[in-house]
Design a protein around this motif. Structure first.
Motif, PDB file in Angstrom:
ATOM      1  N   GLU A 260     -36.947  70.947 -95.791  1.00 37.69           N
ATOM      2  CA  GLU A 260     -37.447  70.558 -94.477  1.00 37.69           C
ATOM      3  C   GLU A 260     -36.493  69.531 -93.896  1.00 37.69           C
ATOM      4  OE1 GLU A 260     -41.449  69.219 -94.438  1.00 37.69           O
ATOM      5  OE2 GLU A 260     -42.295  71.151 -95.090  1.00 37.69           O
ATOM      6  N   LEU A 261     -35.974  69.787 -92.659  1.00 40.92           N
ATOM      7  CA  LEU A 261     -35.068  68.878 -91.973  1.00 40.92           C
ATOM      8  C   LEU A 261     -35.741  68.320 -90.720  1.00 40.92           C
ATOM      9  CD1 LEU A 261     -31.689  70.848 -92.142  1.00 40.92           C
ATOM     10  CD2 LEU A 261     -32.436  68.965 -93.604  1.00 40.92           C
ATOM     11  N   LYS A 262     -35.520  67.004 -90.464  1.00 41.51           N
ATOM     12  CA  LYS A 262     -36.057  66.360 -89.268  1.00 41.51           C
ATOM     13  C   LYS A 262     -34.986  65.481 -88.647  1.00 41.51           C
ATOM     14  CE  LYS A 262     -40.995  66.154 -90.402  1.00 41.51           C
ATOM     15  NZ  LYS A 262     -42.177  65.253 -90.600  1.00 41.51           N
ATOM     16  N   ASP A 263     -35.012  65.442 -87.293  1.00 45.06           N
ATOM     17  CA  ASP A 263     -34.145  64.516 -86.576  1.00 45.06           C
ATOM     18  C   ASP A 263     -34.685  63.107 -86.804  1.00 45.06           C
ATOM     19  OD1 ASP A 263     -32.848  62.909 -84.675  1.00 45.06           O
ATOM     20  OD2 ASP A 263     -32.622  64.599 -83.297  1.00 45.06           O
ATOM     21  N   GLU A 264     -33.827  62.223 -87.261  1.00 50.84           N
ATOM     22  CA  GLU A 264     -34.279  60.868 -87.584  1.00 50.84           C
ATOM     23  C   GLU A 264     -34.774  60.120 -86.349  1.00 50.84           C
ATOM     24  OE1 GLU A 264     -31.226  58.205 -88.801  1.00 50.84           O
ATOM     25  OE2 GLU A 264     -32.544  57.055 -90.111  1.00 50.84           O
ATOM     26  N   ASN A 265     -34.218  60.441 -85.185  1.00 52.54           N
ATOM     27  CA  ASN A 265     -34.581  59.689 -83.976  1.00 52.54           C
ATOM     28  C   ASN A 265     -35.971  60.042 -83.469  1.00 52.54           C
ATOM     29  OD1 ASN A 265     -32.101  58.345 -83.940  1.00 52.54           O
ATOM     30  ND2 ASN A 265     -31.116  60.052 -82.852  1.00 52.54           N
ATOM     31  N   ASP A 266     -36.243  61.315 -83.258  1.00 50.25           N
ATOM     32  CA  ASP A 266     -37.525  61.694 -82.654  1.00 50.25           C
ATOM     33  C   ASP A 266     -38.451  62.458 -83.607  1.00 50.25           C
ATOM     34  OD1 ASP A 266     -36.279  64.126 -82.891  1.00 50.25           O
ATOM     35  OD2 ASP A 266     -35.935  64.372 -80.733  1.00 50.25           O
ATOM     36  N   GLN A 267     -38.009  62.613 -84.897  1.00 55.14           N
ATOM     37  CA  GLN A 267     -38.814  63.262 -85.936  1.00 55.14           C
ATOM     38  C   GLN A 267     -39.153  64.712 -85.610  1.00 55.14           C
ATOM     39  OE1 GLN A 267     -39.906  61.811 -89.067  1.00 55.14           O
ATOM     40  NE2 GLN A 267     -38.175  60.552 -88.359  1.00 55.14           N
ATOM     41  N   THR A 268     -38.352  65.340 -84.773  1.00 57.47           N
ATOM     42  CA  THR A 268     -38.549  66.758 -84.487  1.00 57.47           C
ATOM     43  C   THR A 268     -37.922  67.599 -85.596  1.00 57.47           C
ATOM     44  OG1 THR A 268     -36.522  66.821 -83.167  1.00 57.47           O
ATOM     45  CG2 THR A 268     -38.615  66.417 -81.995  1.00 57.47           C
ATOM     46  N   LYS A 269     -38.483  68.761 -85.789  1.00 57.17           N
ATOM     47  CA  LYS A 269     -37.991  69.655 -86.841  1.00 57.17           C
ATOM     48  C   LYS A 269     -36.643  70.239 -86.454  1.00 57.17           C
ATOM     49  CE  LYS A 269     -39.256  73.857 -89.366  1.00 57.17           C
ATOM     50  NZ  LYS A 269     -40.263  74.945 -89.501  1.00 57.17           N
ATOM     51  N   VAL A 270     -35.754  70.305 -87.442  1.00 57.14           N
ATOM     52  CA  VAL A 270     -34.442  70.903 -87.241  1.00 57.14           C
ATOM     53  C   VAL A 270     -34.401  72.209 -88.026  1.00 57.14           C
ATOM     54  CG1 VAL A 270     -31.948  70.629 -87.532  1.00 57.14           C
ATOM     55  CG2 VAL A 270     -33.367  68.646 -86.943  1.00 57.14           C
ATOM     56  N   ASP A 271     -34.172  73.289 -87.297  1.00 53.81           N
ATOM     57  CA  ASP A 271     -34.067  74.591 -87.972  1.00 53.81           C
ATOM     58  C   ASP A 271     -32.731  74.696 -88.699  1.00 53.81           C
ATOM     59  OD1 ASP A 271     -36.544  75.419 -87.067  1.00 53.81           O
ATOM     60  OD2 ASP A 271     -35.708  76.241 -85.201  1.00 53.81           O
ATOM     61  N   TYR A 272     -32.675  75.638 -89.627  1.00 50.16           N
ATOM     62  CA  TYR A 272     -31.423  75.856 -90.363  1.00 50.16           C
ATOM     63  C   TYR A 272     -31.355  77.305 -90.830  1.00 50.16           C
ATOM     64  CZ  TYR A 272     -34.368  75.410 -94.543  1.00 50.16           C
ATOM     65  OH  TYR A 272     -35.340  75.574 -95.489  1.00 50.16           O
TER      66      TYR A 272
ATOM     67  N   GLU B   4     -33.292  63.567 -91.723  1.00 56.46           N
ATOM     68  CA  GLU B   4     -34.059  63.340 -92.948  1.00 56.46           C
ATOM     69  C   GLU B   4     -34.331  64.696 -93.596  1.00 56.46           C
ATOM     70  OE1 GLU B   4     -37.570  61.363 -91.767  1.00 56.46           O
ATOM     71  OE2 GLU B   4     -36.550  59.481 -91.204  1.00 56.46           O
ATOM     72  N   ALA B   5     -34.269  64.746 -94.940  1.00 55.93           N
ATOM     73  CA  ALA B   5     -34.478  66.014 -95.662  1.00 55.93           C
ATOM     74  C   ALA B   5     -35.558  65.848 -96.724  1.00 55.93           C
ATOM     75  CB  ALA B   5     -33.177  66.481 -96.307  1.00 55.93           C
ATOM     76  N   LYS B   6     -36.263  66.945 -96.975  1.00 58.19           N
ATOM     77  CA  LYS B   6     -37.299  66.950 -98.022  1.00 58.19           C
ATOM     78  C   LYS B   6     -37.218  68.276 -98.781  1.00 58.19           C
ATOM     79  CE  LYS B   6     -41.608  67.089 -96.702  1.00 58.19           C
ATOM     80  NZ  LYS B   6     -42.920  66.648 -96.199  1.00 58.19           N
ATOM     81  N   LEU B   7     -37.226  68.196-100.123  1.00 56.05           N
ATOM     82  CA  LEU B   7     -37.224  69.383-100.987  1.00 56.05           C
ATOM     83  C   LEU B   7     -38.665  69.823-101.226  1.00 56.05           C
ATOM     84  CD1 LEU B   7     -35.740  71.392-102.933  1.00 56.05           C
ATOM     85  CD2 LEU B   7     -36.022  69.658-104.722  1.00 56.05           C
ATOM     86  N   VAL B   8     -38.946  71.072-100.964  1.00 58.89           N
ATOM     87  CA  VAL B   8     -40.295  71.626-101.149  1.00 58.89           C
ATOM     88  C   VAL B   8     -40.222  72.742-102.185  1.00 58.89           C
ATOM     89  CG1 VAL B   8     -42.257  72.730-100.040  1.00 58.89           C
ATOM     90  CG2 VAL B   8     -40.876  71.067 -98.763  1.00 58.89           C
ATOM     91  N   LEU B   9     -40.974  72.602-103.284  1.00 56.24           N
ATOM     92  CA  LEU B   9     -40.981  73.573-104.384  1.00 56.24           C
ATOM     93  C   LEU B   9     -42.356  74.214-104.490  1.00 56.24           C
ATOM     94  CD1 LEU B   9     -39.083  71.509-107.115  1.00 56.24           C
ATOM     95  CD2 LEU B   9     -38.130  73.096-105.447  1.00 56.24           C
ATOM     96  N   GLU B  10     -42.394  75.524-104.387  1.00 54.86           N
ATOM     97  CA  GLU B  10     -43.645  76.268-104.542  1.00 54.86           C
ATOM     98  C   GLU B  10     -43.680  76.844-105.955  1.00 54.86           C
ATOM     99  OE1 GLU B  10     -43.894  79.151-101.470  1.00 54.86           O
ATOM    100  OE2 GLU B  10     -43.676  77.685 -99.840  1.00 54.86           O
TER     101      GLU B  10
END
Length: 799
Positions: free
Chosen positions: A592-604, A628-634
């Motif tokens: 999951e990627l987010k713009d640090e300034n406005d916390q909007t989602k960044v697609d990839y 900002e990045a987050k690792l998500v494991l299912e």
């Protein structure tokens, strides 16, 4: 120095040198023929007990030719095995510790390679060009054979069970131990293995019969590779000659006895007295013959003859006791010779001699076989009683030869043919005593016979442990015994932690019956060593503690060891992680990627993904961005099969920079006059232009929407230059894909042109494409940058 002194010193030094070499070899633990075992498995140790080994253990030969298996070099974990042994690998493969001969059904032998893996290929085992064919016999050592066939086991002519590819270990007492499918069985009696009607292996005699051929297996070994076949007619001639010789000998002895009897009759008065004397002489003669018996077993052990100590029999009573027998009321010693014979075969011969002289025969008990287990023994027997002189029940006792005590007694009727005697100890030496009574219908009344069997040894028992699965808190362990145990009160598995703490788990009857059991151990600590031990409580109060397993380790609990994200030199965003779990199975990993300034989602878009590494290209119009990045494991729980999601944020922000731009500008040298005229004619002017504004200047509104005067004034047939620039390393080649999609839509991007281009000496790339005004106004544009291999690196959007 005199020569004699020199010789003396040299002679004296030789023994010291030899001792030093031996001590040095022992100290250095010289090892030869080292092999790292390729798989888990089992082998018999030097005491013929089952020994487990693990993949990676070292098999080697010591300086004094002992065969050893060591788990590691850090501690003394050596186990000595049989010098010439079979290692049974888990993948149904075999390994021999020495070069050994294999004998085929034609009686021809060839060499098998030691320390090589013979893999199972259908009904054969193969290593390169060396092969063990079906029905072939491998001779490991004297009285040690491996039969590569399925066969039916017979003891004394009685069918016992089916066996598959057995290892046969024949000892000097006549016992045969069979090892197959990690299980041991021991038998006392004449053993044959029938493969089919034409193929029979006589294990006790070491004769392999195939049709009319008889192969003497005992003759093979070493470098003897000759074809050894004994024909049927030769065997018959030999047996007939031995039989004829024995009959002549018996006839000569009978003539001598008759002469002595005649002399005795003449010396005595009455016929009755003479008859008594004849009977006495007969019995005395029989006793003399019994004292002269010296029968020999197959391997040279003399039968025990003349060691009887009891004299409780009735004088002149035929068919009386052997050692320990008791008879008539007067309690005087027997004169039939049975009390002088301890050996079972000798007693049978003596009974046969006596019965030839009697009108009504003494019952003869014949032992078919003895099958010792770990804590019991099964015996098969039968009576030859043509005149029905047997009365009452038969007493069968198991006697411990070490203490002389009777440990178990069974009373069986005349119709019984089998008995099971329990309460024996593992690896103990015993014999059976049969006591039965008969009445010949004479004035002697009821007589008693006691017959002692050959000695036998109960089996030892070993536990086999095989780990099936491990998590951070559980273990599934398959436990089994290599021999069956009777009269068990309960069986438990002792689980011991590395620090010494332990607890018990109950096992079912499957473990004791030889089928094995899958034990599920829960509540364990992560990253901790445990070992297991089978403990068996017997009904007689005895407790048997078997061998322990090696240490098994639980896995770490679910843990993320590392996580980092960064932009690589090729501008691709790379997320690396090290995650492990013994409790959960990873199904999918996403970012999951987010713009640090406005916390909007960044697609990839994912470029490639493998375990522990995800490479992706952010889809953003910004030339540079802090994210900002987050690792998500299912995941899925291994036990409950429930789904669970683990989320791990990257601790540091990611600085993303493209170092590339895409601009679209009006092609130069298109006049302002034409532009103004066209604008007035089309009446499309949308912006008020200040009189001081010059061509090329921009006006920006508060909504960041940029409008150029030249765009407003440009004619419909105007053209625009689309310019792409990028800074990279020098002399690198890239593929550019010019993509577009309709303005104001979310349609997929389509490629309308591609270019292959390389950086210049300054690492610069600059490329321009010309488009029409209509194309500019109808589409949004971006550039997809690929490397020379066609792998995506980044997207660059128009400014």
């Amino acid at each position: 120095m005199k020569p004699t002194w020199k010789i003396g010193i040299i002679v004296a030094a030789v023994p010291l040198i030899i001792i030093a070499v031996i001590l040095w070899g022992s100290y250095k633990e010289a090892r030869f023929d080292l092999v790292s075992l390729p798989d888990n498995g089992v082998v018999l140790n030097n005491e013929q007990e089952t020994l487990q080994f693990q993949k990676g253990n070292t098999l080697y030969r010591s300086w004094n030719s002992d065969q050893l298996i060591a788990k590691n070099d850090k501690e003394d974990t050596r186990n000595q095995i049989m010098k010439s042994a079979i290692l049974y690998l888990d993948k149904e493969a075999l390994m021999f510790t020495e070069n050994v001969p294999v004998i085929d059904t034609n009686g021809v032998s060839s060499k098998l390679k030691g320390n090589k893996v013979y893999e199972s290929k259908g009904s054969t085992y193969q290593y390169n060009k060396s092969e063990i064919n079906e029905k072939s016999v491998v001779k490991l050592a004297n009285r040690q054979y491996f039969l590569n066939a399925d066969a039916t086991l017979y003891l004394g002519g009685e069918k016992i069970k089916e066996v598959s590819k057995p290892l046969l270990l024949i000892d000097k007492t006549g016992s045969v131990t069979i090892y197959e499918n990690k299980k041991k069985s021991r038998y006392l009696g004449h053993m044959t293995l029938k493969i089919n009607d034409d193929t029979v292996l006589d294990a006790s005699s070491e004769i392999y019969t195939i049709g009319d051929r008889k192969i003497d297996l005992a003759s093979f070994g070493g470098t003897d590779n000759e074809k050894l076949v004994v024909k049927e007619d030769e065997q018959k001639d030999k047996k007939e000659a031995e039989k004829k010789k024995e009959e002549e000998k018996q006839k000569e002895l009978a003539e001598k006895e008759a002469e002595k009897n005649n002399e005795t009759k003449e010396a005595n008065g009455s016929n009755d007295a003479n008859d008594n004397k004849v009977a006495s002489k007969d019995n005395q003669s029989a006793e003399d013959k019994s004292n002269g018996l010296n029968a020999t077993k197959k391997y040279g052990n003399d039968l025990k003859v003349g060691n009887g100590s009891s004299n409780k029999g009735t004088k002149n009573s035929p068919g009386n006791n052997d050692s320990g027998s008791s008879g008539g009321s007067n309690g005087k010693g027997s004169k039939d010779g049975l009390d002088k014979i301890d050996d079972y075969e000798a007693v049978l011969r003596k009974l046969d001699e006596l019965n030839k002289k009697l009108e009504r025969n003494i019952p003869v008990l014949r032992i078919g076989y003895i099958s010792p287990n770990v804590t019991s023994t099964k015996v098969s027997y039968s009576y030859a009683d043509p005149n029905n002189t047997l009365i009452g029940v038969t007493k069968i006792s198991a006697v411990d030869e070490k203490t002389g005590k009777t440990v178990n007694t069974q009373y069986v009727s005349a119709v019984d043919t089998e008995a099971l005697l329990t309460d024996l100890s593992p690896n103990g030496k015993y014999h059976l005593e049969f006591t039965y009574q008969y009445d010949l219908g004479t004035d002697k009344g009821i007589q008693e016979v006691k017959i002692q069997s050959d000695s036998f040894t109960t089996q030892s028992v070993s536990a086999i442990y095989q780990m099936q699965s491990v998590t951070s808190t559980t273990m599934k362990l398959n436990v089994a015994l290599d021999a069956q145990i009777d009269n068990v009160k309960r069986a438990r598995v002792k689980v011991t932690k590395a620090n010494g703490d332990s607890f018990y788990m109950n096992a079912s009857a499957n473990l004791i019956n030889g089928n094995g059991e899958l034990i599920n151990v829960t509540g364990l600590d992560p990253s901790t060593a445990y070992h297991f031990q089978i403990v068996i409580d017997m009904k007689n109060g005895e407790t048997i503690e078997l061998n322990s397993s090696e240490n098994y380790y639980t896995m770490q609990a679910t843990v993320l060891k590392s996580l980092k994200a960064s932009q690589s030199a090729d501008k691709v965003l790379q997320v690396q992680y090290d995650w492990s779990s013994a409790d959960y199975t990873l199904n999918q990993a996403t970012i999951e990627l987010k713009d640090e300034n406005d916390q909007t989602k960044v697609d990839y878009q994912v470029v490639n993904q493998e375990k522990g590494n995800i490479r992706l290209v952010p889809v953003t119009k910004d030339e540079s961005l802090n994210m900002e990045a987050k690792l998500v494991l299912e995941t899925t729980n291994n036990e409950t099969k429930e789904s669970k999601t683990f989320e791990y944020p990257v601790k540091q922000d990611i600085q993303y920079n493209k170092n590339a731009t895409l601009t679209i500008n009006l092609t130069p040298f298109q006049t302002e006059e034409n532009n103004t005229k066209q604008a007035e004619e089309d009446n499309t002017k949308q912006t008020e232009v200040d009189s001081n504004t010059v061509a090329g200047q921009e006006t920006k509104n508060t909504n960041s929407i940029t409008t150029k005067v030249e765009d407003v004034l440009a004619p419909q047939n105007a053209t625009y230059d689309m310019t792409f620039s990028m800074q990279r390393k020098t002399n690198e080649t890239y593929q550019l894909a010019f993509e577009r999609r309709a303005v104001g839509t979310e349609d997929n991007w389509s490629t309308w042109t591609t270019q292959k281009i390389a950086t210049d000496e300054n690492g610069q790339i600059k490329h321009t494409e010309t488009i029409s005004k209509l194309a500019k106004e109808s589409f949004d544009y971006r550039i997809a940058v690929y490397d020379a291999n066609g792998i995506l690196q980044l997207y660059v959007y128009q400014e």
